[in-house]
Design an enzyme around this catalytic site. Structure first.
Site, PDB file in Angstrom:
ATOM      1  N   GLY A 221      20.311  80.961  45.850  1.00  0.00           N
ATOM      2  CA  GLY A 221      20.602  82.038  46.795  1.00  0.00           C
ATOM      3  C   GLY A 221      21.752  81.624  47.696  1.00  0.00           C
ATOM      4  O   GLY A 221      22.585  80.793  47.318  1.00  0.00           O
ATOM      5  N   SER A 222      21.780  82.171  48.892  1.00  0.00           N
ATOM      6  CA  SER A 222      22.933  81.958  49.770  1.00  0.00           C
ATOM      7  C   SER A 222      22.889  80.583  50.446  1.00  0.00           C
ATOM      8  O   SER A 222      21.823  79.969  50.582  1.00  0.00           O
ATOM      9  CB  SER A 222      22.967  83.048  50.838  1.00  0.00           C
ATOM     10  N   THR A 223      24.045  80.141  50.897  1.00  0.00           N
ATOM     11  CA  THR A 223      24.130  78.842  51.575  1.00  0.00           C
ATOM     12  C   THR A 223      23.293  78.848  52.852  1.00  0.00           C
ATOM     13  O   THR A 223      22.581  77.881  53.145  1.00  0.00           O
ATOM     14  CB  THR A 223      25.605  78.517  51.881  1.00  0.00           C
ATOM     15  N   THR A 225      20.535  80.513  53.614  1.00  0.00           N
ATOM     16  CA  THR A 225      19.099  80.357  53.322  1.00  0.00           C
ATOM     17  C   THR A 225      18.827  78.946  52.808  1.00  0.00           C
ATOM     18  O   THR A 225      17.807  78.336  53.157  1.00  0.00           O
ATOM     19  CB  THR A 225      18.628  81.421  52.305  1.00  0.00           C
ATOM     20  N   GLU A 243      20.900  75.707  44.519  1.00  0.00           N
ATOM     21  CA  GLU A 243      22.054  76.357  43.866  1.00  0.00           C
ATOM     22  C   GLU A 243      22.513  77.462  44.807  1.00  0.00           C
ATOM     23  O   GLU A 243      21.877  78.513  44.885  1.00  0.00           O
ATOM     24  CB  GLU A 243      21.647  76.951  42.511  1.00  0.00           C
ATOM     25  N   CYS A 277      27.203  84.109  41.035  1.00  0.00           N
ATOM     26  CA  CYS A 277      27.477  82.935  41.878  1.00  0.00           C
ATOM     27  C   CYS A 277      28.782  82.280  41.475  1.00  0.00           C
ATOM     28  O   CYS A 277      29.668  82.082  42.288  1.00  0.00           O
ATOM     29  CB  CYS A 277      26.322  81.951  41.800  1.00  0.00           C
TER      30      CYS A 277
END
Ligand code: NAD
Length: 469
Positions: A221-223, A225, A243, A277
């Site tokens: 997911g996002s950086t 989070t 990731e 991504c």
């Protein structure tokens, strides 16, 4: 036979319960996602813990056999799964989209079944013997995003199960039905309790991350989070694979052939309508090729139909959700306001039922423009002109993220020399985002750490254990 209708009815919450999930292309309600509370999560983790020793006691050959049978089940239900994915996520059936994603799920299961993980003899001489083996971690918690919900779940599930772990997975709140559908198909063949899905929002993800009985967490997911997860995992010293987001640069060298690379560049950037991504998110083109590459990309872009996922002719779909649509709209508007040249797109229809943002190419844009410097995660590619190779390598490396990158040119040695200077987990040459279940994949810098895929991926969901005598 598993049809779309009976798969959906098996996973949807009863009428009046759960959260309605809407098709991002039409606004039509697809189904109702059940919502799990923390008590449901605790119960799932307990079941996973009970099931784990027996699963771990099976041989690698037995677990591989289960993964192969799970791949057979995915293939037997492929059309039902692809329809569910297309309706909930928005991606078209065709092109590198829903049918492709379901096919990749089967492919990743088979690849993980096929790897051989042998004990490594580290020392064997007069001083003694030391052997390194990989044993299960225990219960793996997995948390996923909404862009490739089935495929990314399989990246987490397949190696974890292969290595003797059981799995509790929390899907994105935007695409829970897709993951519940996939798990229902896998659970047609897997033993009870080895794979469970707990649908819910970010707070359920946080509870999974903090859970005392989860031994390893895999997160995609996002950086931001990922950073929250890392902080929370400190209390239990949980092992992590992260990731995270990327903003992949592609560099077109002066010796590239614009016509030959245009389609590869296009799909590198626009696969899954840019919601990927490791998509090409900022393209740097040498001044000698700049106009030719822009023209060739416009030609390809204008041939690619965008529309409702269930229509067979489409290869590009809507943004999955309103928040992402607003991000892309704002970034392109800022680029236009700064004086950048919109080559195609940039003008979504007002009052449409879906979150369609047209395929957009933006030229004559500065490297520090927000459309270049931030992850757009949608169908809008900035094309930046450069004249000096050292400077463009600095630009490519300047951001805090480093997931993928690519170099495009005809002289392979020259391209490899540039690739060696790029800070990214993977640098592709004359392609972008071409992942392979045999080849380890992961990010550097704030794109995360830990590897997925291949033998390295298996090792990352196991504990190294040395025996020495
Ligand atoms: P996100 O971080 O918003 O959400 C991902 C998941 O985390 C969701 O399931 C969400 O419910 C959960 N979550 C939210 N808050 C949490 C918390 N505090 N603790 C635990 N879990 C929490 O990401 P997204 O918007 O779904 O996905 C898009 C992002 O993911 C992009 O940045 C993209 O680049 C990245 N991504 C990376 C990869 C990769 O392999 N590196 C692959 C796909 C997507």
């Amino acid at each position: 036979m598993t049809t779309y209708e009976n798969l959906l009815s098996a996973i949807s919450a009863p009428e009046g319960q759960g959260v309605p999930m809407k098709d991002p292309a039409t606004g039509a309600v697809v189904g109702r996602a059940p919502q799990h509370a923390e008590a449901d999560l605790d119960a799932a983790v307990e079941i996973a813990r009970q099931a784990q020793p027996e699963w771990a006691a099976r041989s690698h050959a037995e677990r591989s056999e289960y993964l192969n049978r799970a791949a057979d089940a995915v293939e037997a239900c492929a059309e039902a799964l692809a329809e569910l994915l297309s309706r909930e996520q928005g991606k078209p059936l065709n092109g590198p989209n829903a049918r492709f994603e379901v096919g990749a799920c089967a492919g990743w299961l088979r690849a993980n079944a096929g790897f051989e993980i042998e004990p490594e003899v580290l020392v064997e001489d007069e001083s003694g013997t030391a052997v390194l083996e990989y044993v299960p971690v225990g219960v793996v918690g997995a948390i996923g995003p909404w862009n490739w919900p089935m495929m990314i779940s399989i990246w987490q599930i397949a190696p974890s199960l292969r290595m003797g772990n059981t799995v509790v997975l929390k899907p994105s709140e935007y695409t829970p039905l897709s993951v519940l559908g996939l798990a229902a198909v896998l659970n047609q063949v897997l033993p009870e309790g080895v794979l469970q899905v707990v649908p819910g929002g970010g707070e359920l993800g946080a509870a999974l991350t903090a859970h005392q009985d989860i031994d390893k967490l895999m997160f995609t997911g996002s950086t931001s989070t990922g950073q929250a997860i890392m902080r929370s995992a400190a209390d239990t010293l949980k092992r992590l694979t992260l990731e995270l987001g990327g903003n992949d640069a592609g560099i077109v060298l002066p010796d590239a052939d614009p016509e030959a690379i245009a389609e590869g560049l296009f799909w590198g950037a626009f696969i899954n309508t840019g919601q990927t991504c490791a998509a090409l998110k900022r393209l740097y083109v040498h001044e000698s090729q700049y106009e030719a590459v822009c023209e060739a990309l416009v030609d390809v872009a204008q041939k690619m139909p965008m529309g409702v996922g269930m229509d067979e002719q489409n290869v590009l779909g809507p943004l999955q959700n309103k928040a992402q649509f607003d991000i892309v709209t704002s970034l392109v508007d800022q680029a236009r306001a700064s004086g950048a040249r919109i080559l195609t797109g940039g003008d979504p229809e007002a009052d449409q039922a879906g979150y369609f943002y047209p395929t957009t190419l933006v030229a004559d844009i500065d490297n520090d423009n927000p459309l270049v410097a931030q992850e757009q995660f949608g169908p809008a590619l900035p094309i930046v002109k450069y004249s000096d190779l050292d400077e463009v390598i600095d630009w490519a490396n300047a951001l805090e993220v480093g997931l993928g990158s690519s170099v495009w040119g005809t002289d392979l040695e020259a391209a490899r020399a540039v690739a060696a200077r790029l800070q990214a987990g993977t640098t592709w040459i004359n392609k972008h985002g071409a992942i392979d279940p045999r080849v380890p994949f992961g990010g550097v810098k704030r794109s995360g750490y830990g590897l997925e895929f291949g033998l390295e991926g298996l090792k990352s969901v196991a504990l190294p254990k040395v025996t020495s005598w």
